[in-house]
Design a protein around this motif. Sequence first.
Motif, PDB file in Angstrom:
ATOM      1  N   LEU A 198     -27.189  15.337 126.559  1.00 12.30           N
ATOM      2  CA  LEU A 198     -28.611  15.522 126.295  1.00 12.30           C
ATOM      3  C   LEU A 198     -28.805  15.785 124.812  1.00 12.30           C
ATOM      4  CD1 LEU A 198     -29.681  17.888 129.249  1.00 12.30           C
ATOM      5  CD2 LEU A 198     -30.047  15.413 129.079  1.00 12.30           C
ATOM      6  N   ILE A 199     -29.794  15.120 124.229  1.00  9.39           N
ATOM      7  CA  ILE A 199     -30.177  15.402 122.838  1.00  9.39           C
ATOM      8  C   ILE A 199     -31.573  15.976 122.878  1.00  9.39           C
ATOM      9  CG2 ILE A 199     -30.447  14.474 120.513  1.00  9.39           C
ATOM     10  CD1 ILE A 199     -28.772  12.078 121.359  1.00  9.39           C
ATOM     11  N   ASN A 200     -31.691  17.225 122.476  1.00  3.84           N
ATOM     12  CA  ASN A 200     -32.977  17.938 122.582  1.00  3.84           C
ATOM     13  C   ASN A 200     -33.523  17.822 124.002  1.00  3.84           C
ATOM     14  OD1 ASN A 200     -32.626  18.539 119.919  1.00  3.84           O
ATOM     15  ND2 ASN A 200     -34.234  17.191 119.149  1.00  3.84           N
ATOM     16  N   ASP A 201     -32.619  18.029 124.961  1.00  5.02           N
ATOM     17  CA  ASP A 201     -32.946  18.036 126.400  1.00  5.02           C
ATOM     18  C   ASP A 201     -33.453  16.697 126.914  1.00  5.02           C
ATOM     19  OD1 ASP A 201     -32.257  20.781 126.757  1.00  5.02           O
ATOM     20  OD2 ASP A 201     -34.189  21.359 125.887  1.00  5.02           O
ATOM     21  N   SER A 202     -33.023  15.599 126.273  1.00  6.38           N
ATOM     22  CA  SER A 202     -33.479  14.278 126.690  1.00  6.38           C
ATOM     23  C   SER A 202     -32.342  13.270 126.591  1.00  6.38           C
ATOM     24  CB  SER A 202     -34.657  13.820 125.821  1.00  6.38           C
ATOM     25  OG  SER A 202     -35.008  12.483 126.097  1.00  6.38           O
ATOM     26  N   THR A 203     -32.480  12.178 127.333  1.00  6.57           N
ATOM     27  CA  THR A 203     -31.518  11.083 127.242  1.00  6.57           C
ATOM     28  C   THR A 203     -32.120   9.876 126.536  1.00  6.57           C
ATOM     29  OG1 THR A 203     -32.197  10.282 129.431  1.00  6.57           O
ATOM     30  CG2 THR A 203     -30.308  11.792 129.334  1.00  6.57           C
ATOM     31  N   ALA A 204     -33.183  10.099 125.763  1.00  6.63           N
ATOM     32  CA  ALA A 204     -33.852   9.018 125.045  1.00  6.63           C
ATOM     33  C   ALA A 204     -33.520   9.077 123.559  1.00  6.63           C
ATOM     34  CB  ALA A 204     -35.367   9.114 125.234  1.00  6.63           C
ATOM     35  N   ASN A 205     -33.796   7.973 122.854  1.00 11.08           N
ATOM     36  CA  ASN A 205     -33.704   8.001 121.396  1.00 11.08           C
ATOM     37  C   ASN A 205     -34.627   9.083 120.858  1.00 11.08           C
ATOM     38  OD1 ASN A 205     -31.972   5.805 121.482  1.00 11.08           O
ATOM     39  ND2 ASN A 205     -33.582   4.312 121.060  1.00 11.08           N
ATOM     40  N   VAL A 206     -34.229   9.695 119.761  1.00 15.85           N
ATOM     41  CA  VAL A 206     -35.038  10.751 119.156  1.00 15.85           C
ATOM     42  C   VAL A 206     -35.876  10.145 118.032  1.00 15.85           C
ATOM     43  CG1 VAL A 206     -35.019  12.962 117.949  1.00 15.85           C
ATOM     44  CG2 VAL A 206     -33.302  12.482 119.716  1.00 15.85           C
ATOM     45  N   VAL A 207     -37.179  10.219 118.179  1.00 21.65           N
ATOM     46  CA  VAL A 207     -38.084   9.694 117.155  1.00 21.65           C
ATOM     47  C   VAL A 207     -38.129  10.664 115.980  1.00 21.65           C
ATOM     48  CG1 VAL A 207     -40.459   9.035 116.624  1.00 21.65           C
ATOM     49  CG2 VAL A 207     -39.469   8.462 118.855  1.00 21.65           C
ATOM     50  N   ILE A 208     -37.988  10.119 114.760  1.00 18.69           N
ATOM     51  CA  ILE A 208     -38.057  10.941 113.548  1.00 18.69           C
ATOM     52  C   ILE A 208     -39.430  10.762 112.928  1.00 18.69           C
ATOM     53  CG2 ILE A 208     -37.017  11.435 111.305  1.00 18.69           C
ATOM     54  CD1 ILE A 208     -34.495   9.978 112.248  1.00 18.69           C
ATOM     55  N   PRO A 209     -40.245  11.802 112.848  1.00 21.42           N
ATOM     56  CA  PRO A 209     -41.549  11.670 112.201  1.00 21.42           C
ATOM     57  C   PRO A 209     -41.414  11.182 110.758  1.00 21.42           C
ATOM     58  CG  PRO A 209     -41.404  13.740 113.413  1.00 21.42           C
ATOM     59  CD  PRO A 209     -40.030  13.147 113.406  1.00 21.42           C
ATOM     60  N   ASP A 210     -42.474  10.581 110.245  1.00 20.64           N
ATOM     61  CA  ASP A 210     -42.427   9.992 108.906  1.00 20.64           C
ATOM     62  C   ASP A 210     -42.047  10.993 107.825  1.00 20.64           C
ATOM     63  OD1 ASP A 210     -43.031   7.492 109.812  1.00 20.64           O
ATOM     64  OD2 ASP A 210     -45.182   7.647 109.428  1.00 20.64           O
ATOM     65  N   ASP A 211     -42.441  12.258 108.013  1.00 23.75           N
ATOM     66  CA  ASP A 211     -42.192  13.254 106.966  1.00 23.75           C
ATOM     67  C   ASP A 211     -41.014  14.163 107.303  1.00 23.75           C
ATOM     68  OD1 ASP A 211     -43.295  14.641 109.054  1.00 23.75           O
ATOM     69  OD2 ASP A 211     -44.790  15.716 107.857  1.00 23.75           O
ATOM     70  N   ALA A 212     -40.107  13.682 108.170  1.00 21.40           N
ATOM     71  CA  ALA A 212     -39.000  14.532 108.622  1.00 21.40           C
ATOM     72  C   ALA A 212     -37.653  13.880 108.340  1.00 21.40           C
ATOM     73  CB  ALA A 212     -39.132  14.825 110.116  1.00 21.40           C
ATOM     74  N   VAL A 213     -36.618  14.707 108.377  1.00 20.84           N
ATOM     75  CA  VAL A 213     -35.238  14.226 108.272  1.00 20.84           C
ATOM     76  C   VAL A 213     -34.435  14.877 109.392  1.00 20.84           C
ATOM     77  CG1 VAL A 213     -34.590  16.064 106.632  1.00 20.84           C
ATOM     78  CG2 VAL A 213     -33.242  13.950 106.748  1.00 20.84           C
ATOM     79  N   ALA A 214     -33.624  14.076 110.080  1.00 19.76           N
ATOM     80  CA  ALA A 214     -32.847  14.580 111.206  1.00 19.76           C
ATOM     81  C   ALA A 214     -31.609  15.330 110.717  1.00 19.76           C
ATOM     82  CB  ALA A 214     -32.452  13.437 112.124  1.00 19.76           C
ATOM     83  N   LEU A 215     -31.360  16.493 111.292  1.00 16.42           N
ATOM     84  CA  LEU A 215     -30.216  17.323 110.927  1.00 16.42           C
ATOM     85  C   LEU A 215     -29.438  17.696 112.182  1.00 16.42           C
ATOM     86  CD1 LEU A 215     -31.928  19.844 108.483  1.00 16.42           C
ATOM     87  CD2 LEU A 215     -30.863  17.662 107.920  1.00 16.42           C
ATOM     88  N   MET A 216     -28.144  17.939 112.004  1.00 14.28           N
ATOM     89  CA  MET A 216     -27.318  18.391 113.114  1.00 14.28           C
ATOM     90  C   MET A 216     -27.654  19.836 113.439  1.00 14.28           C
ATOM     91  SD  MET A 216     -25.011  17.449 115.240  1.00 14.28           S
ATOM     92  CE  MET A 216     -25.095  18.539 116.652  1.00 14.28           C
ATOM     93  N   GLY A 217     -27.931  20.090 114.734  1.00 17.33           N
ATOM     94  CA  GLY A 217     -28.163  21.454 115.172  1.00 17.33           C
ATOM     95  C   GLY A 217     -26.934  22.006 115.861  1.00 17.33           C
ATOM     96  N   GLY A 218     -27.111  22.527 117.062  1.00 18.16           N
ATOM     97  CA  GLY A 218     -26.005  23.119 117.789  1.00 18.16           C
ATOM     98  C   GLY A 218     -25.480  22.187 118.869  1.00 18.16           C
ATOM     99  N   VAL A 219     -24.292  22.529 119.372  1.00 20.66           N
ATOM    100  CA  VAL A 219     -23.691  21.821 120.491  1.00 20.66           C
ATOM    101  C   VAL A 219     -23.324  22.848 121.542  1.00 20.66           C
ATOM    102  CG1 VAL A 219     -21.806  20.343 121.279  1.00 20.66           C
ATOM    103  CG2 VAL A 219     -22.776  20.002 118.990  1.00 20.66           C
ATOM    104  N   ASN A 220     -23.957  22.706 122.713  1.00 19.26           N
ATOM    105  CA  ASN A 220     -23.724  23.612 123.845  1.00 19.26           C
ATOM    106  C   ASN A 220     -23.983  25.061 123.468  1.00 19.26           C
ATOM    107  OD1 ASN A 220     -23.022  21.429 125.405  1.00 19.26           O
ATOM    108  ND2 ASN A 220     -20.815  21.717 125.180  1.00 19.26           N
ATOM    109  N   GLU A 221     -25.053  25.288 122.733  1.00 21.36           N
ATOM    110  CA  GLU A 221     -25.407  26.676 122.368  1.00 21.36           C
ATOM    111  C   GLU A 221     -26.579  27.169 123.209  1.00 21.36           C
ATOM    112  OE1 GLU A 221     -26.152  26.776 118.187  1.00 21.36           O
ATOM    113  OE2 GLU A 221     -24.097  26.249 117.641  1.00 21.36           O
TER     114      GLU A 221
END
Length: 346
Positions: free
Chosen positions: A323-346
């Motif tokens: 699950l990525i952010n509690d989903s099995t879908a692609n994660v949409v990145i808003p125009d003014d955002a940058v994707a960063l690595m968060g936690g794993v199994n936290e």
Amino acid sequence: MEDEKLIHDRMMLGINDEYDKAKGEFIYDATKPAAVEFANQQKKIAEVQDKLDVEKLTGDELTRTVYQRTGQSRKLATQATTTVIVSGAAGTIVKTGELVGTDTILYSVIEEATLNESGLGHVRIQCNEFGQIGNVPANTIKNFPVSIPGLINVYNPDSVVDGYDEETDDDLRQRYYDKLQRPGKSGNEYHYREWALEVTGTGDAKIFKRYNGPLSMKVVVIDANKLPAPNELVEDVRDHIEVEMPFGVEDLLVMSAVALKLNLKVSLTLMPGYTEEIVINNIKKNITTQLKEIAFKSSFVSYAKIGALVIESSGVLDYQDLLINDSTANVVIPDDAVALMGGVNE
């Protein structure tokens, strides 16, 4: 490019067969040195041609060529700076040049400070080394490598984030192409991006023209480490653009990209000899590398790609239920955002 054998063989074909062209005979030996020289000259010509091709240039040659053709300079590495809190005897002077550090990295005091009545002082320091090595988490600068009379403790309340490596060949080459293919002219959106990228520490910028009316411009910035830009970098970009931009824009907004953290939940099957902590660190490193590559270049994070990175991580034998952010879908990145690595199994 032809080698000497190919050239010499062709020379032999051009000589009448009535002559003895066997190896060791006069014709063969007389033409061989010429073939060697022709091959050497072809090699030199190829080297000159390569120097005209930006794709084949590296290091100082690339730096020089880009500057000569576009006036753009390679952005140099910086020394990370931060403010630490020092405690000790009230009135103690912390002098410039004195050292503090983590367990492995040294920083020098760059602004003299005096501890207040409570025995505390905010002290500006700079890493002794250039580049990302000076970027460390909060509360890791905690040592005095050399004892300083009157001082007891030191710590950094905030993470250090403004150490940047020298601009890579790929990044400099891309700025060169952008300059030629999307030239900034008369304050168009390409001009604003060009100005933002000229500031040391800027990794990329997105421009939103007329974001708040016809005379407005928004610039969203990430730093050279492909992270949200720290406040000082945002201010530097704003100051630089304000100096360069033409009259007419009444509303200039320069801001850092918003952090979009990816938190993973996944059931892992580990290879023998690996601990879950080590494997999770390997997964984070792989995904972080991927997120840096797509920063400001993709509008989404691929669920399938993240799964591939998980299985490719050292120590992972298999995985399930990602699950990525509690989903099995692609994660949409808003125009003014940058994707960063968060936690794993936290």
